[in-house]
Each structure stands twice: as structure tokens, then as C-alpha cells.
Design a protein around this motif. Structure first.
Motif, PDB file in Angstrom:
ATOM      1  N   LEU A   1      -6.021  -9.157  -5.339  1.00 46.24           N
ATOM      2  CA  LEU A   1      -7.192  -9.729  -6.022  1.00 46.24           C
ATOM      3  C   LEU A   1      -7.873  -8.661  -6.878  1.00 46.24           C
ATOM      4  CD1 LEU A   1      -8.643 -11.870  -3.116  1.00 46.24           C
ATOM      5  CD2 LEU A   1      -7.801 -12.736  -5.288  1.00 46.24           C
ATOM      6  N   LEU A   2      -7.939  -7.453  -6.343  1.00 50.13           N
ATOM      7  CA  LEU A   2      -8.540  -6.359  -7.122  1.00 50.13           C
ATOM      8  C   LEU A   2      -7.708  -6.044  -8.360  1.00 50.13           C
ATOM      9  CD1 LEU A   2      -9.793  -3.825  -4.423  1.00 50.13           C
ATOM     10  CD2 LEU A   2     -11.173  -5.024  -6.113  1.00 50.13           C
ATOM     11  N   TRP A   3      -6.399  -6.220  -8.237  1.00 48.12           N
ATOM     12  CA  TRP A   3      -5.514  -5.992  -9.399  1.00 48.12           C
ATOM     13  C   TRP A   3      -5.993  -6.829 -10.570  1.00 48.12           C
ATOM     14  CZ3 TRP A   3      -2.519  -8.157 -13.091  1.00 48.12           C
ATOM     15  CH2 TRP A   3      -1.526  -7.386 -13.686  1.00 48.12           C
ATOM     16  N   PHE A   4      -6.251  -8.114 -10.259  1.00 44.30           N
ATOM     17  CA  PHE A   4      -6.719  -8.987 -11.334  1.00 44.30           C
ATOM     18  C   PHE A   4      -8.064  -8.497 -11.846  1.00 44.30           C
ATOM     19  CE2 PHE A   4      -9.370 -12.488 -12.798  1.00 44.30           C
ATOM     20  CZ  PHE A   4      -8.589 -12.987 -13.825  1.00 44.30           C
ATOM     21  N   TYR A   5      -8.974  -8.146 -10.972  1.00 42.63           N
ATOM     22  CA  TYR A   5     -10.324  -7.737 -11.371  1.00 42.63           C
ATOM     23  C   TYR A   5     -10.270  -6.502 -12.279  1.00 42.63           C
ATOM     24  CZ  TYR A   5     -14.937  -5.655 -11.064  1.00 42.63           C
ATOM     25  OH  TYR A   5     -16.132  -5.073 -11.379  1.00 42.63           O
ATOM     26  N   PHE A   6      -9.478  -5.517 -11.885  1.00 43.96           N
ATOM     27  CA  PHE A   6      -9.377  -4.287 -12.683  1.00 43.96           C
ATOM     28  C   PHE A   6      -8.718  -4.579 -14.031  1.00 43.96           C
ATOM     29  CE2 PHE A   6     -10.404  -0.274 -10.368  1.00 43.96           C
ATOM     30  CZ  PHE A   6     -11.022  -0.876  -9.289  1.00 43.96           C
TER      31      PHE A   6
ATOM     32  N   PHE B   1       3.725 -10.323 -18.794  1.00 46.08           N
ATOM     33  CA  PHE B   1       3.670 -11.619 -18.131  1.00 46.08           C
ATOM     34  C   PHE B   1       4.243 -11.521 -16.705  1.00 46.08           C
ATOM     35  CE2 PHE B   1       5.806 -15.618 -17.023  1.00 46.08           C
ATOM     36  CZ  PHE B   1       4.721 -16.468 -17.012  1.00 46.08           C
ATOM     37  N   LEU B   2       5.395 -10.849 -16.600  1.00 51.19           N
ATOM     38  CA  LEU B   2       6.029 -10.699 -15.279  1.00 51.19           C
ATOM     39  C   LEU B   2       5.133  -9.892 -14.335  1.00 51.19           C
ATOM     40  CD1 LEU B   2       9.722 -10.043 -16.358  1.00 51.19           C
ATOM     41  CD2 LEU B   2       8.818 -12.090 -15.243  1.00 51.19           C
ATOM     42  N   ALA B   3       4.523  -8.829 -14.868  1.00 46.17           N
ATOM     43  CA  ALA B   3       3.632  -8.009 -14.034  1.00 46.17           C
ATOM     44  C   ALA B   3       2.442  -8.828 -13.561  1.00 46.17           C
ATOM     45  CB  ALA B   3       3.157  -6.781 -14.814  1.00 46.17           C
ATOM     46  N   PHE B   4       1.872  -9.603 -14.455  1.00 43.06           N
ATOM     47  CA  PHE B   4       0.697 -10.412 -14.103  1.00 43.06           C
ATOM     48  C   PHE B   4       1.044 -11.420 -13.003  1.00 43.06           C
ATOM     49  CE2 PHE B   4      -2.313 -13.868 -14.503  1.00 43.06           C
ATOM     50  CZ  PHE B   4      -3.518 -13.207 -14.664  1.00 43.06           C
ATOM     51  N   VAL B   5       2.168 -12.074 -13.181  1.00 45.06           N
ATOM     52  CA  VAL B   5       2.572 -13.100 -12.210  1.00 45.06           C
ATOM     53  C   VAL B   5       2.937 -12.452 -10.872  1.00 45.06           C
ATOM     54  CG1 VAL B   5       4.360 -14.812 -11.692  1.00 45.06           C
ATOM     55  CG2 VAL B   5       3.302 -14.759 -13.955  1.00 45.06           C
ATOM     56  N   MET B   6       3.659 -11.343 -10.949  1.00 47.90           N
ATOM     57  CA  MET B   6       4.212 -10.772  -9.703  1.00 47.90           C
ATOM     58  C   MET B   6       3.266  -9.806  -8.999  1.00 47.90           C
ATOM     59  SD  MET B   6       8.063 -10.295 -11.063  1.00 47.90           S
ATOM     60  CE  MET B   6       9.098 -10.630  -9.678  1.00 47.90           C
ATOM     61  N   CYS B   7       2.305  -9.273  -9.705  1.00 47.71           N
ATOM     62  CA  CYS B   7       1.346  -8.381  -9.037  1.00 47.71           C
ATOM     63  C   CYS B   7       0.089  -9.125  -8.604  1.00 47.71           C
ATOM     64  CB  CYS B   7       0.942  -7.226  -9.952  1.00 47.71           C
ATOM     65  SG  CYS B   7       2.211  -5.990 -10.140  1.00 47.71           S
ATOM     66  N   PHE B   8      -0.174 -10.259  -9.239  1.00 48.19           N
ATOM     67  CA  PHE B   8      -1.388 -10.982  -8.866  1.00 48.19           C
ATOM     68  C   PHE B   8      -1.116 -12.419  -8.411  1.00 48.19           C
ATOM     69  CE2 PHE B   8      -4.581 -14.016 -10.574  1.00 48.19           C
ATOM     70  CZ  PHE B   8      -5.453 -13.935  -9.502  1.00 48.19           C
ATOM     71  N   ALA B   9      -0.603 -13.244  -9.323  1.00 47.96           N
ATOM     72  CA  ALA B   9      -0.562 -14.687  -9.041  1.00 47.96           C
ATOM     73  C   ALA B   9       0.295 -15.027  -7.817  1.00 47.96           C
ATOM     74  CB  ALA B   9      -0.060 -15.423 -10.285  1.00 47.96           C
TER      75      ALA B   9
ATOM     76  N   VAL C   1       8.607  -5.520  -7.591  1.00 44.59           N
ATOM     77  CA  VAL C   1       9.259  -5.850  -8.869  1.00 44.59           C
ATOM     78  C   VAL C   1       8.202  -5.936  -9.978  1.00 44.59           C
ATOM     79  CG1 VAL C   1      10.682  -7.535 -10.093  1.00 44.59           C
ATOM     80  CG2 VAL C   1      11.122  -7.079  -7.679  1.00 44.59           C
ATOM     81  N   GLY C   2       7.085  -6.599  -9.649  1.00 42.83           N
ATOM     82  CA  GLY C   2       6.007  -6.723 -10.634  1.00 42.83           C
ATOM     83  C   GLY C   2       5.479  -5.367 -11.064  1.00 42.83           C
ATOM     84  N   THR C   3       5.369  -4.449 -10.109  1.00 40.85           N
ATOM     85  CA  THR C   3       4.864  -3.109 -10.437  1.00 40.85           C
ATOM     86  C   THR C   3       5.827  -2.391 -11.376  1.00 40.85           C
ATOM     87  OG1 THR C   3       3.715  -2.964  -8.329  1.00 40.85           O
ATOM     88  CG2 THR C   3       4.167  -0.894  -9.435  1.00 40.85           C
TER      89      THR C   3
END
Lengths: 175, 451
Positions: free
Chosen positions: B287-292, B325-333, B360-362
């Protein structure tokens, strides 16, 4: 007469804690025995004296030394090669922060490592009686006493239900 | 008893200290043929990576920075994941989380991977351009300042990680020595003074690891990524980089624990408790990933200066939109969606699955910083005058990345031959301090807190 070491080995922590009472009865002080264990027990659990250590002093000294060296390096460089940038003062702390921080931590880390080695007495100069079962969960009570009181200590350890008593030089008793 | 809220009592609590020691030491002494087969495959892949590195060096040299983007990605990825993973043990030890005991050494052993990664840093120092004539955090220090100070910082971090691993494993290496019937060491006896100094010392070193890791994240992210892209001056980015490190560090431990659980006999030590505990951390950090990310993005999007627009187009919405896009989906969503359910968090596979997705997202997240950063030619500009084309991986790049990652895993496996992968003394300490007691009609875990 020289002091000798004797190790009483116990298969139970409660028995070992009780056995220290027996040691006190034959005149062994808190300072005269050490507890060898395979994992840390709460301090004072065996009635032993809590040793004094200075482990926190080492990082403090290291950090101060590291900070001083980094500060001298950065300020000295700026004074030796003065370049005015954007009207900022020659001695600009923001420009010194990263190097000072690194220096502080480098000093603190090195001194802490040395501190742990020194305060743990690693490596040890002499080998006291030891038993490999200690790393399996047995408890060792290592008593230091004058040679003439060895027998009394030996008896106290046996009465305390030690499964083994090992003397300096190899003489051992097995229950 | 509602099974959702009361994980079963750890199996190892029912073992004697002797059984526990013998079990761990036996596994350490004979890892099995499967271990060596996997190590052999990894060594082969690492050798391919070395060939790729030699080809990279001979065909492109160190002046063609664009060609080193994927090498830099591999270096940064190992730093972000493995070197941050050490912090999991450090932080949980500080917080006195007793469920950490079975995973403590698994986490600390990633310090050995840090040593391997330090070797990857060395060639990058030749590729990284001096800071003269471009924006950097080094003000008017000589142009090679990042080369010197990043190396010192990274070197200190590696030494610190290895010191934590070395000191934390001293009692267990003594146990291995004792069980093997070797001569007693002159180093470790396990007396009261040694235990006190070890515990306090590890706490101090752990604190320093935390303090240093965050700064190294800042140095690496700024010097090897942000300062190489004109117009990118985001004060949140170093913190975001560090947060991604914490996230992927937790994810890496989860995946490692799951692999060890499935492939070795460590199932009785690595139970739901460890996965459940870490999954809550991973959920919070995701969740913090998205916030940052949002905090950094929003300022750039709202600012809309040419420099800001150029950066957004380059690393997020045009050239490298796929990895973003892949990072966003795999690190947050995805991790958020998986871990929001307690019934999934309280399994071994759920957190491990989320962890694998985060890893993988990272990789894509790191790729979208370092590959673009190394592809920019003109560094003295204040903004990107034209957006460079995407630098797609060549065959050599693929070899280098696979080789680097294989080398990192191989290093970890070889470290496991030196250091027992279970922290026996911490497990035994857990046995001493924790009990199961009857509370009315249920059994509960009771913890002694002598401090």
C-alpha cells in the motif's frame, strides 16, 4: 595456591539454577562461577552475577572519530579549494552531510565489530573445561576456585545432580 | 477455538534442544544430491553470464553507456532485493517479534549475496560518467565523487551485513563443530558475557544496517538513475527506491521460505506463523508503494513543465510504459488484491505467491529506472530535448541478467554450506521463553518477557 576451574554439566536448566545455591553454601561467590549455555537465558536466571560490558562505548567512540575525520576532510577540502557556487558559503553543511554521515557510520561499524570481538574475549587465550553437549541444550556451571577447595566444589556439583563434573586437565566424574 | 485466529503451536516447540540441534546440524552436514544438482545448474548459468559480461566488455567497452543498462539493472535488482532482505531479520529482532526466529538466518544470509553484488558494482564505476557539468547530489565535489563515496558506502554495507551474519552464526557454527566431534574452538563458549555482548552487539549492528541501507539506496538511486536523466529531480524517489527495497526484501524472504519448505525438511520450522507475520508487513508496504509512487508522480503530473513531462513520458507513459505497467500491477495491485484476504494471508502459498509477484514486479520497476537512465547520452541538459527510444534487451543483455541472478542465488546456496540456515540458538531461546498453556477451554501461547 593457584585457582583451578571445574565444570559441572546439567541436563536441566532448573537443576542447574538450584545447584548454584549449593555452590554458595560451600563458599563460592557469584563472581566465581560462570554459566555456559547453548542459547541465551534471561540475565540472572541462574543467580549469576550480571557481567559488566562496555559494548555501547565502542560505537560511540567510532562514530565520533568517523564524524571528526569526515568533517576535517570535507571542511579542509572546501577551505583548500574554495569555489563559490550559487552564492552559497564556502563551508556549506548540506554539501558535507553525505560524506559526514558515511564517515560516522563507517567509524561506528568498525568500532562495534572490534568491540564485540574484544568484549566477547574472542579468541580466548586459554581453554577452560568444556563439553560439546552444552550446544545441545545442557547447562555448564564453570566454577573457579582455589585448588584446596576443588573437592568441596566437586561434591556440591554432584549433590546438585550434575550429570558430569569435568576438572581442568581432564579428570571427570560421570553420574 | 476458531482456527482462523489461532495458528497451531509450532512443531519445534515440542522438540528437545538436543533433537533440534541434531536435526539442524544433520541437515547442514548433508544437503543432498538435489542441492548440488541445482548448484551445478546455477554455476552453468553463471558461467554463461560471465561470457555475456566478457562480450559486453569487448564489443561495447565502458564508454557506450547505453549497452550497460541491463547490467546496471541486474546490479540494482540484487541490491534492492537481496541486500534489503537482511533488514527483515534486523527489524524483527529490534521489534522482539518472536515468530521471526525460524527466518532470522534465512534473512541474514542474504548478506553474502551483498558481497557478490559488490563485484557487480566494480565495472559500473567505469561506466558511470563523472558529475562534472551535470546536476547531482555532489555539488562541486570532484567529478568522481560518486565513484568513491558510493563504493565506500556499499563496501561498508557489505562488511556490516557480513559482520551481522558472522556474529549471529557464531553459536551455531560452534554447535556444528561440537556435533562433528572436532576440537573445541578457542572462540565461543556461550558464557553469560558472550551472550550479552552478542545480543547487544547484534542490536547495534542491526541499527547501523538500517541507517546505512537507506543511505545506500539514496546514493545508488540518485547516482545511477535519477541524475542521469535530465529534468528528473524528485526528492521522493530515493525514499521510494528504499521502500521498494523493503517490499522486495520481505517478498524475497517469503519466496525463499516457501522454496525451503517445499524442497527441504525445514517444514516443521517454517510454518504459517512466519508467512502470516510477513504477509501483513508485505500488505502494508505494498500500500505504501502506491502512496510513494503517487506522491512522486502527482507533483510531476500537476507541474507539467517540459522537464517533468519529459520524465513522465520517458519512464512511465511512453517509452517504458510496459515495464511501468507491469511494475504497478505486480508491486501494488496484485499483491494488494491477494493479501487483503486474511484467509489467504494465513497460508504458506498465499504470501509466497504475492512475494513472487512482487519480485517480478520489482525487476520491471528497477528496469524502468536504470535502463532508461543509462540510455541518455546528453547529461548536461536541464530537460530531455527528445525522448530516447526504448533500449530492448539484446542476447548479451539476457545472458548478463540471467548470469547475475544465478550468481546471486548460487552465492546464497554456497553460504548455506558455511552457515546453518536455521538459527539454532534463537530457536532454542524461543523454546525457553515460550510455552503453551491452558486458558479456560483453549490452549494459548504464553511468552516470557524478561526484559
Amino acid at each position: 595456591m593457584a585457582n583451578k576451574n571445574v565444570l559441572g554439566l546439567f541436563d536441566n536448566a532448573d537443576t542447574a539454577a538450584d545447584a548454584t545455591d549449593g555452590l554458595m553454601e560451600v563458599g563460592v561467590n557469584q563472581e566465581d562461577f560462570d554459566v555456559l549455555t547453548g542459547s541465551p537465558y534471561p540475565e540472572g536466571a541462574f543467580g549469576e552475577k550480571t557481567p559488566v560490558h562496555h559494548i555501547y562505548v565502542f560505537p560511540l567512540i567510532g562514530a565520533l572519530m568517523g564524524l571528526s575525520v569526515a568533517f576535517l576532510l570535507t571542511s579542509g577540502t572546501q577551505i583548500a579549494y574554495p569555489i563559490v557556487t550559487g552564492g552559497k558559503p564556502i563551508l556549506s553543511f548540506p554539501a558535507m552531510t553525505i560524506i559526514s554521515y558515511e564517515g560516522t557510520l563507517l567509524g561506528a561499524v568498525i568500532f562495534t565489530i572490534l568491540g564485540i570481538i574484544f568484549e566477547s574475549r574472542l579468541p580466548r587465550a586459554r581453554l577452560d573445561p568444556y563439553d560439546p553437549r552444552i550446544t545441545e541444550g545442557y547447562i555448564g556451571l564453570l566454577v573457579t576456585c582455589p585448588e584446596e577447595r576443588l573437592d568441596a566444589v566437586d561434591q556440591a556439583l554432584r549433590r546438585g545432580k550434575a550429570v558430569d563434573v569435568i576438572h581442568e586437565g581432564g579428570r571427570s566424574f560421570r553420574a | 477455538m476458531h482456527e482462523l485466529h489461532h495458528p497451531p503451536t509450532p512443531v519445534y516447540w515440542g522438540m528437545t534442544a538436543q533433537e533440534l540441534t541434531q536435526d539442524v546440524v544433520q541437515r547442514h552436514a548433508s544437503p543432498g544430491r538435489q542441492f548440488w544438482a541445482i548448484a551445478g545448474v546455477l554455476a552453468g548459468l553463471f558461467a554463461l553470464g560471465v561470457i555475456g559480461f566478457i562480450l559486453l566488455l569487448t564489443q561495447h567497452g565502458v564508454d557506450n553507456r547505453r549497452e550497460w543498462g541491463y547490467f546496471a539493472t541486474a546490479f540494482a535488482y540484487i541490491f534492492v532485493t537481496a541486500q534489503s532482505a537482511v533488514l527483515v531479520s534486523v527489524a524483527l529482532r529490534m521489534a522482539k517479534a518472536h515468530w521471526r526466529r525460524p527466518l532470522a538466518r534465512i534473512s541474514e544470509m542474504f548478506a553474502a549475496v551483498g558481497l557478490f553484488n559488490f563485484l557487480l558494482l566494480i565495472p559500473l564505476l567505469w561506466v558511470l560518467p563523472p558529475t562534472d557539468g551535470r546536476r547531482s547530489i555532489w555539488f562541486d565535489w570532484p567529478g568522481r565523487s560518486p565513484h568513491l563515496w558510493d563504493t565506500i558506502a556499499m563496501g561498508t554495507l557489505v562488511v556490516l551485513g557480513l559482520a551481522i551474519l558472522y556474529f549471529a552464526s557464531i553459536p551455531d557454527r560452534a554447535a556444528v563443530r561440537d556435533q562433528a566431534g572436532s576440537e573445541p574452538s578457542t572462540k565461543w563458549r556461550g558464557n553469560v558475557q558472550q551472550w550479552i555482548v552478542l545480543n547487544r552487539g547484534l542490536a547495534v549492528l542491526g541499527g547501523f544496517y538500517f541507517m546505512l541501507l537507506i543511505v545506500v539506496h539514496m546514493l545508488i538511486s540518485v547516482d545511477f538513475a535519477m541524475s542521469l536523466i535530465p529534468g528528473w529531480k524528485d526528492s521522493i524517489f530515493p525514499a521510494f527506491h528504499a521502500l521498494n527495497g523493503l517490499q522486495s526484501g520481505v517478498a524475497l524472504i517469503l519466496v525463499t521460505m516457501f522454496i525451503l519448505r517445499q524442497t527441504t525438511g525445514l517444514r516443521k520450522y517454517l510454518e504459517v506463523d512466519q508467512f502470516w507475520g510477513l504477509s501483513k508487513l508485505l500488505l502494508a508496504i505494498s500500500l505504501l508503494w502506491f502512496y510513494f509512487w503517487w506522491s512522486g508522480f502527482f507533483v510531476y503530473w500537476y507541474g507539467r513543465t517540459p522537464a517533468e513531462q519529459g520524465v513522465l513520458r520517458y519512464i512511465m507513459f511512453e517509452t517504458y510504459w510496459v515495464p511501468f505497467f507491469l511494475a504497478f500491477v505486480m508491486c501494488f495491485a496484485l499483491p494488494f488484491f491477494i493479501l487483503m484476504w486474511n484467509i489467504v494471508r494465513k497460508t504458506t502459498w498465499g504470501p509466497a505467491l504475492a512475494g513472487a509477484i512482487v519480485l517480478v514486479g520489482t525487476f520491471f520497476n528497477v528496469l524502468r529506472y536504470y535502463v532508461p537512465a543509462f540510455a541518455v547520452e546528453e547529461l548536461s541538459l536541464h530537460s530531455l530535448e527528445h525522448i530516447p527510444t526504448a533500449n530492448l534487451p539484446s542476447f548479451i543483455d539476457i545472458l548478463v541478467v540471467i548470469g547475475a541472478l544465478s550468481g546471486a542465488v548460487l552465492t546464497y546456496m554456497l553460504a548455506a554450506r558455511v552457515f546453518p540456515i536455521m538459527s539454532m540458538w534463537e530457536l532454542r531461546e524461543g523454546q525457553i521463553l515460550q510455552r503453551v498453556r491452558k486458558l479456560m477451554k483453549i490452549e494459548v501461547k504464553v511468552l516470557a518477557k524478561p526484559e
